[in-house]
Motif scaffolding. Structure first.
Motif, mmCIF file in Angstrom:
data_model
loop_
_atom_site.group_PDB
_atom_site.id
_atom_site.type_symbol
_atom_site.label_atom_id
_atom_site.label_comp_id
_atom_site.label_asym_id
_atom_site.label_seq_id
_atom_site.Cartn_x
_atom_site.Cartn_y
_atom_site.Cartn_z
ATOM 1 N N LEU A 32 32.053 17.788 12.776
ATOM 2 C CA LEU A 32 33.370 18.208 13.270
ATOM 3 C C LEU A 32 33.517 19.724 13.152
ATOM 4 O O LEU A 32 33.520 20.273 12.045
ATOM 5 C CB LEU A 32 34.461 17.474 12.485
ATOM 6 C CG LEU A 32 34.409 15.949 12.723
ATOM 7 C CD1 LEU A 32 34.259 15.177 11.444
ATOM 8 C CD2 LEU A 32 35.623 15.492 13.513
ATOM 9 N N ASP A 33 33.608 20.380 14.312
ATOM 10 C CA ASP A 33 33.643 21.845 14.361
ATOM 11 C C ASP A 33 35.074 22.364 14.352
ATOM 12 O O ASP A 33 35.805 22.211 15.321
ATOM 13 C CB ASP A 33 32.947 22.321 15.646
ATOM 14 C CG ASP A 33 31.438 22.152 15.582
ATOM 15 O OD1 ASP A 33 30.833 22.659 14.610
ATOM 16 O OD2 ASP A 33 30.874 21.521 16.491
ATOM 17 N N VAL A 34 35.433 23.018 13.259
ATOM 18 C CA VAL A 34 36.784 23.562 13.120
ATOM 19 C C VAL A 34 36.737 25.068 13.397
ATOM 20 O O VAL A 34 36.012 25.794 12.715
ATOM 21 C CB VAL A 34 37.327 23.299 11.697
ATOM 22 C CG1 VAL A 34 38.702 23.936 11.521
ATOM 23 C CG2 VAL A 34 37.373 21.804 11.409
ATOM 24 N N PRO A 139 27.966 30.944 16.660
ATOM 25 C CA PRO A 139 29.004 29.919 16.592
ATOM 26 C C PRO A 139 30.167 30.206 17.551
ATOM 27 O O PRO A 139 30.451 31.364 17.851
ATOM 28 C CB PRO A 139 29.471 29.985 15.135
ATOM 29 C CG PRO A 139 29.062 31.327 14.648
ATOM 30 C CD PRO A 139 27.816 31.687 15.403
ATOM 31 N N GLY A 140 30.787 29.157 18.029
ATOM 32 C CA GLY A 140 31.960 29.301 18.883
ATOM 33 C C GLY A 140 32.014 28.341 20.053
ATOM 34 O O GLY A 140 33.083 27.873 20.426
ATOM 35 N N PHE A 141 30.853 28.023 20.610
ATOM 36 C CA PHE A 141 30.839 27.188 21.808
ATOM 37 C C PHE A 141 29.636 26.249 21.828
ATOM 38 O O PHE A 141 28.574 26.598 21.302
ATOM 39 C CB PHE A 141 30.798 28.072 23.066
ATOM 40 C CG PHE A 141 31.975 29.008 23.150
ATOM 41 C CD1 PHE A 141 33.175 28.583 23.714
ATOM 42 C CD2 PHE A 141 31.898 30.296 22.621
ATOM 43 C CE1 PHE A 141 34.278 29.430 23.767
ATOM 44 C CE2 PHE A 141 32.999 31.150 22.659
ATOM 45 C CZ PHE A 141 34.187 30.724 23.235
ATOM 46 N N ALA A 172 20.553 22.137 11.054
ATOM 47 C CA ALA A 172 20.551 23.176 12.092
ATOM 48 C C ALA A 172 21.571 22.787 13.149
ATOM 49 O O ALA A 172 21.831 21.603 13.382
ATOM 50 C CB ALA A 172 19.167 23.310 12.710
ATOM 51 N N ASP A 173 22.164 23.794 13.785
ATOM 52 C CA ASP A 173 23.287 23.553 14.693
ATOM 53 C C ASP A 173 23.250 24.500 15.886
ATOM 54 O O ASP A 173 23.301 25.719 15.717
ATOM 55 C CB ASP A 173 24.586 23.756 13.885
ATOM 56 C CG ASP A 173 25.848 23.422 14.667
ATOM 57 O OD1 ASP A 173 25.744 22.977 15.823
ATOM 58 O OD2 ASP A 173 26.943 23.603 14.099
ATOM 59 N N GLY A 174 23.133 23.918 17.071
ATOM 60 C CA GLY A 174 23.241 24.686 18.307
ATOM 61 C C GLY A 174 22.028 24.591 19.201
ATOM 62 O O GLY A 174 20.910 24.918 18.790
ATOM 63 N N GLY A 175 22.238 24.082 20.412
ATOM 64 C CA GLY A 175 21.165 24.069 21.405
ATOM 65 C C GLY A 175 20.059 23.072 21.138
ATOM 66 O O GLY A 175 18.940 23.229 21.645
ATOM 67 N N ILE A 176 20.358 22.046 20.328
ATOM 68 C CA ILE A 176 19.295 21.080 20.008
ATOM 69 C C ILE A 176 19.358 19.881 20.955
ATOM 70 O O ILE A 176 20.414 19.296 21.174
ATOM 71 C CB ILE A 176 19.373 20.649 18.526
ATOM 72 C CG1 ILE A 176 19.043 21.868 17.647
ATOM 73 C CG2 ILE A 176 18.395 19.502 18.246
ATOM 74 C CD1 ILE A 176 19.527 21.765 16.241
ATOM 75 N N ALA A 194 23.901 17.794 17.333
ATOM 76 C CA ALA A 194 23.664 17.806 18.780
ATOM 77 C C ALA A 194 24.963 17.466 19.499
ATOM 78 O O ALA A 194 25.540 16.393 19.273
ATOM 79 C CB ALA A 194 22.573 16.807 19.149
ATOM 80 N N GLY A 195 25.431 18.383 20.310
ATOM 81 C CA GLY A 195 26.662 18.177 21.076
ATOM 82 C C GLY A 195 26.355 17.742 22.478
ATOM 83 O O GLY A 195 26.354 16.543 22.810
ATOM 84 N N THR A 196 26.028 18.719 23.312
ATOM 85 C CA THR A 196 25.734 18.477 24.725
ATOM 86 C C THR A 196 24.682 17.380 24.913
ATOM 87 O O THR A 196 24.871 16.477 25.732
ATOM 88 C CB THR A 196 25.215 19.790 25.371
ATOM 89 O OG1 THR A 196 26.094 20.847 24.977
ATOM 90 C CG2 THR A 196 25.195 19.698 26.873
ATOM 91 N N ALA A 197 23.600 17.463 24.165
ATOM 92 C CA ALA A 197 22.466 16.542 24.358
ATOM 93 C C ALA A 197 22.861 15.077 24.182
ATOM 94 O O ALA A 197 22.274 14.196 24.801
ATOM 95 C CB ALA A 197 21.339 16.891 23.390
HETATM 96 C C1 DX5 Z 1 28.870 25.792 17.801
HETATM 97 C C2 DX5 Z 1 29.075 24.480 17.056
HETATM 98 C C3 DX5 Z 1 28.079 23.423 17.394
HETATM 99 C C4 DX5 Z 1 28.035 23.040 18.843
HETATM 100 C C5 DX5 Z 1 26.734 22.400 19.180
HETATM 101 O O1 DX5 Z 1 29.731 26.740 17.255
HETATM 102 O O2 DX5 Z 1 29.003 24.715 15.674
HETATM 103 O O3 DX5 Z 1 28.267 22.286 16.573
HETATM 104 O O4 DX5 Z 1 29.061 22.181 19.200
HETATM 105 O O5 DX5 Z 1 26.737 22.069 20.534
HETATM 106 P P1 DX5 Z 1 25.398 22.023 21.395
HETATM 107 O O6 DX5 Z 1 24.563 20.948 20.803
HETATM 108 O O7 DX5 Z 1 25.896 21.722 22.754
HETATM 109 O O8 DX5 Z 1 24.764 23.381 21.267
#
Ligand code: DX5
Ligand code: ZN
Length: 214
Positions: A32-34, A139-141, A172-176, A194-197
């Protein structure tokens, strides 16, 4: 590899259902990204929203605080039902006091490092931490490209932890996703966000199990 879907990429109009969907799809943790619109140039949700969706799963809630003053809000996230709270070493709060506050509530604690922060920045705190989260994007998007040059940080931190006889989880967080998970696994990461994936996949269960196979 353990996988923590980032709810940042979910349909916010039905966050509870999205959590149930990820639970059934085999997610290990919920990430959960705050964001406060100050530490990062984006705003998401806070403790009341996390508290409201807590009941939709028994899986651990991994709360990533991208906020300037985590010490001021730590209690709110503890009370919202976080199992793991990570906050940025680049924040304005006193790092030791923030770690202590989270630990004293029996919640797991981790420090997060942005791409420009060296791995060695966390060394003075390693003894007290359960986890270190390495950002592999700024971080941010969601939806940004994976920064493979962050991967050597994993070994640096694991080596230092070994020296002091400490077991540490590296996240690890981002682009995975499909094209980057092998490198992440190879580098020794324990859990990947992993968000998008996951959320943009046609079949979330397939996407998660494919990533978990590494
Ligand atoms: C970025 C967030 C990540 C992000 C990852 O600031 O911390 O958690 O949502 O998203 P993807 O997997 O799409 O890079
Ligand atoms: Zn995150």
């Amino acid at each position: 590899m353990k996988i923590a879907p980032s709810l940042l990429s979910c349909d916010f109009s039905k966050m509870g259902e999205e959590i149930v969907r990820m639970d059934k799809a085999g997610a290990d943790w919920m990430h959960l990204d705050v964001m406060d619109g100050h530490f990062v140039p984006n705003i998401t949700f806070g403790a009341p929203v996390i508290k409201a969706v807590r009941k939709y799963t028994d899986k651990p809630f991994d709360v990533h605080l991208m906020i300037s003053n985590p010490l001021d809000y730590a209690d709110d996230f503890i009370n919202a039902g976080a199992d793991i709270i990570t906050f940025h070493i680049e924040c304005n709060s006193d790092i030791d006091k923030t770690i202590e506050k989270i630990k004293s509530a029996n919640v797991k604690v981790g420090l997060v490092i942005k791409p420009n922060t060296p791995a060695s920045a966390v060394f003075p705190y390693l003894e007290k931490l359960d986890l270190v989260l390495i950002m592999t994007v700024e971080p941010g998007f969601g939806g940004q490209s994976f920064m493979a040059d962050m991967l050597p940080k994993v070994k640096e931190i694991k080596d230092e932890a070994k020296k002091i006889g400490k077991d540490i989880i590296i996240e690890a967080d981002g682009g995975i996703g499909e094209s980057t998970i092998a490198q992440a696994a190879e580098a020794g990461i324990d859990i990947c966000v992993a968000g998008t994936a996951v959320f943009k996949a046609e079949d979330a269960e397939k996407a998660i199990s494919m990533l978990q196979a590494y």
